[in-house]
Design an enzyme around this catalytic site. Structure first.
Site, PDB file in Angstrom:
ATOM      1  N   ASP A   1      46.100  40.312 118.859  1.00 22.87           N
ATOM      2  CA  ASP A   1      44.870  41.041 119.418  1.00 22.87           C
ATOM      3  C   ASP A   1      44.613  42.126 119.276  1.00 22.87           C
ATOM      4  OD1 ASP A   1      45.027  37.783 120.277  1.00 22.87           O
ATOM      5  OD2 ASP A   1      44.434  38.607 122.319  1.00 22.87           O
TER       6      ASP A   1
ATOM      7  N   GLU B   1      39.255  32.538 126.066  1.00 22.04           N
ATOM      8  CA  GLU B   1      40.212  33.924 125.768  1.00 22.04           C
ATOM      9  C   GLU B   1      39.141  35.114 125.360  1.00 22.04           C
ATOM     10  OE1 GLU B   1      45.108  32.813 125.410  1.00 22.04           O
ATOM     11  OE2 GLU B   1      43.361  32.382 122.823  1.00 22.04           O
TER      12      GLU B   1
HETATM   13  C1  FRU Z   1      44.561  35.687 122.394  1.00 25.22           C
HETATM   14  C2  FRU Z   1      45.948  36.323 123.777  1.00 25.22           C
HETATM   15  C3  FRU Z   1      45.161  36.269 124.803  1.00 25.22           C
HETATM   16  C4  FRU Z   1      46.658  37.903 125.663  1.00 25.22           C
HETATM   17  C5  FRU Z   1      47.206  37.647 124.490  1.00 25.22           C
HETATM   18  C6  FRU Z   1      48.637  37.950 124.639  1.00 25.22           C
HETATM   19  O1  FRU Z   1      45.439  35.218 121.510  1.00 25.22           O
HETATM   20  O2  FRU Z   1      46.607  34.675 124.136  1.00 25.22           O
HETATM   21  O3  FRU Z   1      44.702  35.441 125.878  1.00 25.22           O
HETATM   22  O4  FRU Z   1      46.164  38.396 126.585  1.00 25.22           O
HETATM   23  O5  FRU Z   1      46.554  37.007 123.561  1.00 25.22           O
HETATM   24  O6  FRU Z   1      49.297  37.935 123.583  1.00 25.22           O
END
Ligand code: FRU
Length: 466
Positions: free
Chosen positions: A21, A193
């Site tokens: 992300d 998310e």
């Molecule tokens: C989204 C996610 C978020 C989390 C991060 C962990 O892709 O799963 O929810 O904070 O990636 O790397």
């Protein structure tokens, strides 16, 4: 770095190892900050850090040292960065404004929200000594804080499994619960998310959009981003759509966890070009993962519904001299064909948007095909004709979205990705494809009836070229 296989040449990618992300997107003193989920020691997901890069034009990125390291409270999961203009946190010590990162600490499945601050324009970061600033009320998923300034105070959106919670703070240090949204709304095929609550100024006044990434449960499998349009009264988000309606920001398989830059007047976002279904297996080396082209966001009324529209930023500084622009008439038996660079943009305006066509990106004995069928009102991207798909059984797929007509399209191709913007960005699909060869052949043909169009083909140069 520039000559590595499948290395994007005008999209952001890390020098090496794993990213997911985008995090902490913030515009400050002329710089766009891009932090990102990063595993500095491996090409697969692992203990999460925040990697960091800055840019003044969203095209050339300067790689900076890792900004946040895991600590005794856990890994550093996704979150946001704000500029504390009014020094509400009291963390500012001289004239320089403080940047504050609000992120999730993740330890053995337990998630809390913490902060860190930078007094030197994001170059170095200090974790707050009283972390976490928001404790977990007993939820399995409690993460990805996205904070914005709402006139007199801060508001945080937080992903909590099957819903979003909103919190309020006067100082970024103490947070109180406001409300929840989502149990009964939208898609629920996976965990929610990376939320983002965005204010838009439209001709009809203020409108709000709540962005929610979901994994799995996307329209074509795996990860995707849905959004809700509505209003926010400072406490609650009220959707203007019925419970069953699902609005997708991007129908492709490879656009996830996108959020907007803070401290900018107009919404601008970037997403991770990948899908959790196969992100850990992608055939790139020594890096794994890249970001989409940054896209400006707008709202538009389409058939009585408020829709999110995405417009890619201009890559003008990278455009090469070779640009073709012409009117053409495609007959069903005669394909339009051009050898194109692995970094190209192809856009077209079509006289009648209701003509069926196939547009393929071809290599040696392999292809990626976009098919538009106006009778089925469907646009498909077919990855089953690619050779390099065996790294994951989920990868080769035919992905589709409903599209009534195609008046125009704009394709951005960069090494192993294609971003497809249809009808001025009202429908979007982002897809990865790993094809060999020094160049590609673009082949476009009308099916059944003749197609008249004006096109523009541009070569895009590399950000790694001197
Ligand atoms: C989204 C996610 C978020 C989390 C991060 C962990 O892709 O799963 O929810 O904070 O990636 O790397």
């Amino acid at each position: 770095m520039s000559h590595e296989k499948f290395r994007p040449q005008y999209h952001f990618s890390p020098r090496k190892n794993w990213i997911n992300d985008p995090n902490g997107l913030c515009y400050f003193n002329g710089e766009y900050h891009l932090f990102y989920q990063y595993h500095p020691h491996s090409k697969v997901w692992g203990p999460m850090h925040w990697g960091h890069a800055v840019s003044t034009d969203l095209i050339q990125w300067e790689h900076l040292p890792v900004a946040l390291y895991p600590d005794e409270l856990g890994q550093i999961f996704s979150g946001s960065v704000v500029v504390d203009h009014l020094n509400t946190s009291g963390l500012q010590v001289d004239q320089r404004k403080v940047m504050v990162a609000i992120f999730t600490h993740h330890k053995e499945g337990h998630e809390t929200q913490s902060i860190a601050y930078s007094r030197d324009e994001g170059r170095t970061w200090e974790k707050y000594h009283l972390n976490p600033v928001l404790d977990n009320p007993g939820l399995k998923d409690f993460r990805d804080p996205k904070v914005f300034w709402n006139e007199t105070h801060w508001v945080m959106s937080l992903a909590c499994g099957d819903h979003i919670r909103f919190y309020r703070s006067e100082d970024l240090l103490n947070w109180t619960y406001l409300s929840s949204f989502g149990h009964e709304y939208g898609a629920h095929g996976g965990v929610w998310e990376c939320p983002d609550l965005i204010r838009f100024q439209t001709d009809a006044g203020e409108k709000w959009v709540l962005i929610v990434s979901i994994n799995p449960g996307g329209p074509n499998g795996g990860s995707a981003i849905q959004y809700f349009t509505g209003s926010f009264d400072g406490k609650m988000f009220k959707p203007d759509q019925s419970k069953e309606v699902v609005k997708w920001a991007d129908y492709g398989r490879d656009f996830y966890a996108a959020v907007t830059w803070s401290n900018l007047a107009e919404p601008l976002w970037i997403g991770w070009m990948n899908n959790w279904q196969y992100a850990n297996e992608g055939p790139t080396h020594p890096f794994r993962g890249s970001m989409s082209i940054p896209r400006k966001l707008y709202l538009k009324e389409v058939e009585g519904k408020t829709m999110l529209v995405q417009k890619p930023i201009e890559v003008t500084p990278l455009l090469k001299e070779r640009t073709e622009s012409e009117c053409i008439c495609l007959k069903p038996e005669h394909a339009f064909s051009r050898v194109i660079q692995r970094q190209s943009s192809f856009q077209a305006t079509i006289k009648s948007g209701f003509v069926a066509f196939d547009l393929s990106i071809k290599g040696e004995g392999e292809q990626l095909t976009i098919n538009f069928n106006p009778f089925k009102q469907c646009l498909k991207v077919d990855r089953t004709g690619l050779k390099l798909v065996q790294f994951s059984k989920e990868f080769a797929s035919v992905d589709s979205m409903s599209v009534k007509y195609v008046n125009d399209f704009h394709l951005f191709i960069d090494e192993c990705s294609i971003e497809i913007f249809i009808n001025q960005g009202t429908k979007v699909m982002t897809e990865l494809f790993y094809m060999n060869g020094d160049s590609f052949t673009l082949e476009w043909k009308a099916n059944k009836t003749e197609l008249q169009a004006k096109y523009r083909l541009e070569e895009i140069s590399s950000i790694y070229e001197p």
